[in-house]
Design an enzyme around this catalytic site. Structure first.
Site, short mmCIF file in Angstrom:
data_model
loop_
_atom_site.label_atom_id
_atom_site.label_comp_id
_atom_site.label_asym_id
_atom_site.label_seq_id
_atom_site.Cartn_x
_atom_site.Cartn_y
_atom_site.Cartn_z
N TYR A 163 -6.92 -12.98 -1.90
CA TYR A 163 -6.08 -11.93 -2.42
C TYR A 163 -5.32 -11.63 -0.89
O TYR A 163 -5.11 -10.01 -0.77
CB TYR A 163 -6.72 -10.95 -3.08
CG TYR A 163 -7.77 -11.26 -4.27
CD1 TYR A 163 -7.57 -11.35 -5.41
CD2 TYR A 163 -9.17 -11.21 -3.48
CE1 TYR A 163 -8.75 -12.00 -6.03
CE2 TYR A 163 -10.14 -11.51 -4.37
CZ TYR A 163 -10.01 -11.94 -5.74
OH TYR A 163 -11.06 -12.28 -6.51
N CYS A 165 -10.28 -0.97 -4.66
CA CYS A 165 -9.40 0.12 -5.57
C CYS A 165 -9.98 0.56 -6.62
O CYS A 165 -9.12 1.44 -7.29
CB CYS A 165 -7.96 -0.27 -5.85
SG CYS A 165 -7.77 -1.79 -6.76
N GLU A 195 -9.80 4.34 -2.67
CA GLU A 195 -9.68 3.12 -2.05
C GLU A 195 -11.19 3.18 -1.28
O GLU A 195 -11.31 4.28 -0.68
CB GLU A 195 -8.60 2.53 -1.10
CG GLU A 195 -8.64 1.36 -0.86
CD GLU A 195 -7.37 0.74 -1.63
OE1 GLU A 195 -7.08 -0.30 -1.55
OE2 GLU A 195 -7.02 1.31 -2.56
N ASP A 202 -9.91 -8.34 -1.19
CA ASP A 202 -9.34 -7.17 -1.37
C ASP A 202 -8.76 -7.39 -3.08
O ASP A 202 -7.43 -7.53 -3.31
CB ASP A 202 -7.83 -6.77 -0.66
CG ASP A 202 -7.30 -5.38 -0.90
OD1 ASP A 202 -7.86 -4.64 -1.83
OD2 ASP A 202 -6.35 -5.33 -0.47
N GLN A 220 0.83 -1.23 0.05
CA GLN A 220 -0.02 0.02 -0.06
C GLN A 220 0.89 1.29 -0.01
O GLN A 220 1.76 1.38 0.84
CB GLN A 220 -0.97 -0.03 1.23
CG GLN A 220 -1.86 -1.35 1.23
CD GLN A 220 -3.08 -0.96 0.28
OE1 GLN A 220 -2.96 -0.08 -0.32
NE2 GLN A 220 -3.75 -1.96 0.05
#
Length: 363
Positions: A215, A321, A355, A296, A187
């Protein structure tokens, strides 16, 4: 990477636009108002990548970036206020080191990776073979700068120090240590990432059942969420991320997580008993009492089969995202699950990217 437009005076208006866009995308699903997690206005980005640009007619070189879609008109960079203070401190010192031909000859790209904990790694990319002369110069430079260095040329990679940085993040009063490998996804906005972990931890709540995580990357969310459930089955396809996640689990003495290198699509097949997988030979899927799933996914969102898989869980905790694909996935699940919480995490100030997170619970 392309250069973001940096204008702190416009931050509040841009964040309001993102809030409105997310609320509009989630409005068809009767979502509550999103919780907003702001970013620092500057020095928030923990990694940065620059090309090197040589001035016509002399040997002077600069850090350079380009506007998206234009690879021929460089924007010369002397400092980079969106990047961490550590990156800005290292940039001129590294630039001075290019005068040494062992380090500067045919160097074409520089990548910085830093952490909130103060660690730093620099990757130097070359259009020539690197050798022992490079290593000797790199060892001296690494000691002077207090960093780890990685050199890359075609078919070769030399590591001076570590090929990862060490991060520490605090969630609900507990500090978690992370190894973040060079070249793997992390990140970029450390402060917002820490807020995102705290939100996910709170949203999941304390549970007496199990969690499936798809993920999982280097275990960014895995570590804090594992403290909220009985046990976790986590999946990830990237080998470097799997290795980092395993190291992070060990470093933090988290022992209730089983990690398998499978794609989300493959795990869906395994859970549906479509086919067996050797990588699951030591894992008894029937021993899990899954009540929760954490996803994610990449920008494309979940594929329809994986999305359908998540429907069987009481709670779906989803970090996205890409709010457009998030909305598409929620549309598929809306008949059985409702949005009980949602959030906007401003990971990418001064860009249109955002996000977001939602907690979906069975109706």
């Amino acid at each position: 990477m392309s250069r973001p437009q940096f204008d702190p005076s416009a931050y509040a208006a841009q964040l309001e636009d993102k809030k409105s866009r997310l609320a509009g995308l989630l409005a068809p699903f009767a979502a509550p108002a999103p919780e907003i997690f702001e970013s620092p206005r500057e020095h928030y980005r923990l990694r940065a990548e620059f090309r090197l640009w040589r001035e016509t007619g002399n040997e002077k070189r600069h850090y350079a970036m380009f506007e998206q879609g234009d690879k021929h008109t460089p924007i010369l960079i002397e400092d980079f206020p969106i990047a961490s203070r550590r990156i800005n401190e290292l940039m001129p010192r590294l630039k001075a080191a290019w005068a040494d031909p062992a380090l500067g000859f045919k160097l074409f790209q520089v990548e910085f990776l830093t952490t909130l904990a103060g660690d730093a790694l620099i990757t130097l990319c070359y259009h020539r073979p690197i050798d022992d002369a490079w290593r000797q110069a790199a060892e001296k430079l690494a000691a002077e700068l207090g960093v780890n260095l990685v050199g890359r040329s075609r078919g070769k990679r030399i590591v001076v120090g570590r090929d990862y940085v060490e991060e520490e993040l605090s969630v609900a009063g507990r500090r978690f240590r992370y190894r973040q490998p060079e070249g793997a996804f992390t990140q970029p906005n450390g402060e917002v990432n820490q807020k995102m972990l705290g939100w996910a931890y709170e949203a999941l709540g304390q549970r007496d059942d199990d969690l499936l995580e798809l993920y999982c990357g280097n275990g960014n969310f895995t570590l804090p969420l594992a403290t909220r459930v009985r046990k976790v089955l986590a999946t990830e396809i990237s080998k470097s991320s799997v290795n980092a996640a395993l190291a992070n689990l060990a470093d933090n003495a988290v022992d209730n997580v089983s990690l398998v290198r499978l794609s989300a699509e493959e795990l869906t097949q395994a859970l549906n008993e479509v086919r067996p997988f050797r990588r699951l030979a030591d894992i008894d899927l029937k021993s899990y009492a899954f009540g929760n799933v954490f996803v994610d996914p990449p920008r494309a969102g979940m594929d329809p089969d994986t999305c359908e898989l998540t429907r069987r869980f009481e709670r779906i905790l989803y970090i996205s995202c890409n709010p457009e694909t998030l909305a598409q996935n929620i549309a598929q699940l809306h008949d059985t699950h409702r949005i009980s919480r949602c959030a906007l995490f401003d990971q990418f100030p001064y860009t249109h990217h955002m996000e977001s997170g939602v907690l979906l619970e069975r109706r």
